[in-house]
Design an enzyme around this catalytic site. Structure first.
Site: not given
Lengths: 319, 431
Positions: B63, B65-66, B97, B235, B281, B308, B312
């Site tokens: 899990h 995010h790239l 996403n 998660h 989240n 996860d 940012h």
């Protein structure tokens, strides 16, 4: 510069009883200025204050502005609409620009909880929270405390019930901290949809029925029901809200004779409070407005480095 | 061609085979050639001294995010996989996403190719469940699997339509892939920015109740039971959620699940002072929930530890709490946090931890990883379980810095990461 209150006034949660009482005492001293023909003293002469309102507000902004002007500060009002905020500037950029302009104090109103603290941590100026999201509105609570003390002579031992939308209310949180710190018993009353999940952990009782709350309380602080709460489905209708949670003269018949009714305004007459209560003998709502200016003068004075015990002398001439 | 590599003298832990002993590991031609004692180095082989260290199958994070395509200022496939390697991960699964989302075979191929080109870790994309993550109609699942997708998920856009989720689980069976689910009933959590509870009440922030997660976990477990499809619950953060999954597993439902290092090591008190690095989240929850997640990782109810990893940019987190985005990064702290909180604190044995971070996630997603079996891909992590180090986000390989663990002192970290027999990350002195 550390002052009696610290650098900023973000909320009442972390103020001591001594600090709160000193603000109230100082406010008492400053009340008289507003009765003078020339309502101005030189306490903050040469200080620059920015009123930074990211959220519309009329009475709080005007109350602060009167307080600032009566203390001879130079003030600038910045409203979110028409400012660079509307063009996408972030709060941190706004803070940096203010810092670059070397202003002394910022009064901030913002829709996000924690925004006042966010600003205070990033600029050297004193920051006064004029309401952040649903977190705190300390000067409103202080003027409520002053009004209650004026009428009842004390806070300690009083039973105060906050009625209505506690969930979304910054006024409620500040009131709860301040009242508890000064020794009051505090309760809340309203539909469960408008109560925070863990409201009792704040140290308050929760009355589900307004009749029980009124019977219990020495003071009712009635909160405004924001109409969008009804549209969002928190309550089925204004009529139903009034029927089950509205403060009416009929219901006050069960109260003690000297019960006080406060409201931070603006009121929805006929919703959370009936007109005959708002204009009746128990209401101290206009006293709250008067006290608002004095409380804000006291806060600005103390944050600027004034000592509580020197407030009387600081007022100087102008009579 | 990578030269042979002999990893000498470590404690080799391979949970896939129940192996835990002092041994050498020989990697040849990108495969595990031998695991045994006193192995000789072939001609031209490099050697890596692992004395006092743990040698295990490369860590797998299902899990991550790239952010590429679309969010390259936060992270790219190259920087994210570099961060993975630095954290000891040899395999990561990229969430779909992005902008545009990964919802067709071309997009899946783009992520795979970019991962291979960067060469820091194996990057396996997940495809979207629905076209455009819109929750309306199934994306071309078969074609995406053909292009390299190892599962499907709409991740941060939970599939609200129970009928569509049913179709995804049923259709996914044809390709033997899991449907990963971010369980959140938005009508219960809407407007929320943190856990609903004592802290949100005090801070005046809108809370997200446990029920928002529990209700959808229950739904997805029922749907997995109905369809026989493979559901992977992402998660998990609530006590009730762990109980629901434990019960479902006991009934024989095909479910796997993950817990994150932040959810088993932090509570919503980390949000105090409006700390946006703790805004995530699902949110950090109560101490009771934290303990339940920890216990569920320990007993295997949660098969995987996943980060996860949600990068940012600093200015996005430098805002009032409500305005800041959800998410924190974890690739470079996951191993240290997990070792410190689970193994050092004696909730989990070291082999079990490696299982949760390697073999377990590989099995959940059917990946050819998480094992040192002979002939398996030569993906290995060498861990110094005694190393004490202080997290300094400024040194991260990730393009983002949004971690609540900055300044924490942790025990244990990856000193070497090997992918396909090539050393992709090595701490000073590891070679």
């Amino acid at each position: 510069m550390p002052t009696f209150l610290g650098k900023d006034l973000i909320g009442l949660e972390h103020l001591s009883a001594e600090q709160i009482l000193a603000i109230l005492d100082t406010a008492e001293t400053f009340k008289e200025i507003s009765e003078r023909p020339i309502k101005k003293v030189p306490v903050l002469r040469g200080k620059t204050i920015v009123n930074l309102f990211f959220e519309p507000s009329t009475r709080t902004r005007i109350s602060f502005e009167f307080a600032e002007k009566r203390l001879s500060a130079d003030t600038v009002n910045v409203a979110a609409t028409g400012s660079s905020v509307a063009k996408g500037e972030t709060l941190v950029d706004t803070a940096r620009n203010l810092e670059a302009m070397r202003i002394d104090m910022v009064v901030i109103r913002h829709s996000a909880s924690g925004a006042a603290r966010f600003l205070a941590e990033r600029i050297p100026s004193n920051v006064v929270n004029a309401g952040d999201g649903r977190h705190e509105h300390p000067t409103q609570a202080l003027l409520d405390l002053l009004t209650i003390r004026d009428h009842r002579g004390r806070i300690d031992g009083l039973k105060v019930c906050i009625v209505g939308d506690v969930l979304h209310s910054r006024v409620a949180r500040s009131n709860i901290w301040g009242l508890l710190r000064l020794g009051a018993e505090v309760a809340v009353c309203g539909p469960a949809t408008l109560m925070p999940a863990a409201v009792e952990t704040l140290g308050v009782r929760f009355f589900r029925r307004i009749e029980e709350a009124i019977e219990w309380a020495d003071v009712l602080n009635v909160l405004r029901l924001q109409l969008e709460r009804m549209q969002a489905g928190y309550v089925p209708s204004l009529r139903e809200y009034n029927r089950f949670f509205g403060v009416s003269n009929d219901r006050l018949a069960a109260a003690s004779d000297d019960i006080l009714v406060l409201h931070p305004g603006p009121m929805n007459r006929g919703v959370e409070i009936d007109s005959d209560v708002a204009d009746g003998p128990h209401s101290v709502i206009l006293d709250q407005v008067t006290n608002g200016v004095a409380v804000r003068m006291a806060v600005l004075y103390l944050l600027a480095g004034g000592a509580p015990e020197a407030a009387e002398a600081a007022k100087g001439g102008g009579r | 061609m990578t030269r042979p590599l002999l990893i000498r003298g470590g404690r080799v832990i391979d949970p896939s085979r129940g192996f835990d002993d002092a041994a050498d590991v020989l990697l040849v031609g990108g495969r595990v050639e031998a695991v045994g004692t006193a192995l000789g180095a072939p001609d031209g082989a490099d050697t890596l001294d692992a004395a006092g260290k743990v040698v295990c199958p490369g860590l797998v994070d299902v899990h991550v995010h790239l952010r590429e395509p679309g969010g390259e200022r936060k992270e790219t496939i190259a920087t994210g996989s570099l961060a993975a390697a630095a954290g000891g991960f040899t395999t990561i699964c990229a969430m779909p996403n992005t902008d545009p989302p990964i919802d067709d075979p071309a997009a899946v191929g783009f992520v795979s190719a970019a991962g291979a080109r960067a060469g820091h870790a194996r990057v396996f994309p997940l495809g979207a469940v629905s076209v455009g993550l819109a929750g309306e109609r199934l994306a071309p699942v078969g074609e995406m699997v053909e292009a390299g997708a190892v599962g499907i998920t709409d991740d941060g856009h939970p599939v609200y339509d129970a009928g569509l989720m049913r179709l995804a689980l049923e259709y996914g069976r044809s390709f033997d892939i899991p449907v990963a689910s971010h369980c959140e009933v938005r009508s219960l959590s809407r407007g929320g920015s943190m856990n609903e509870g004592v802290v949100s009440t005090r801070l005046g922030l809108t809370g997200m109740p446990n029920a928002a997660e529990d209700v959808m976990i229950a739904r997805d477990l029922f749907l997995a039971e109905l369809t026989g499809g493979r559901v992977h619950i992402q998660h998990v953060t609530t006590k009730r959620g762990t109980e629901l999954i434990r019960d479902a597993k006991a009934r024989g439902v095909t479910v796997t699940a993950e817990g994150t290092p932040h959810h088993f090591s932090l509570t919503d008190e980390a949000v105090e002072g409006y700390q946006t690095h703790a805004k995530v989240n699902p949110p950090l929850r109560s101490e009771q929930d934290r303990r339940a997640v920890l216990a569920a990782v320990a007993d295997g109810t949660l098969d995987c530890i996943a980060t996860d990893h949600a990068p940012h940019h600093y200015d996005e987190k430098e805002q009032a709490f409500d305005d800041a985005p959800f998410g924190l990064i974890g690739l470079e702290t996951a191993l240290g946090v997990s070792l410190s909180r689970l193994v050092v604190d004696q909730h989990l044995s070291l082999p079990d931890l490696i299982h949760r971070m390697s073999t377990g996630p590989a099995r959940a997603f059917g990946l050819n990883a998480g094992t040192l079996a002979l002939g398996a891909p030569a993906d290995v992590t060498v861990i110094d379980t005694a190393a004490s180090w202080t997290v300094d986000a400024r040194t991260f390989r990730s393009r983002s810095r949004n971690t609540p663990f900055d300044g924490w002192t942790l025990t244990g970290r990856a000193v070497a990461t090997i992918v396909g027999g090539a050393v992709v990350h090595a701490m000073d002195g590891a070679e």
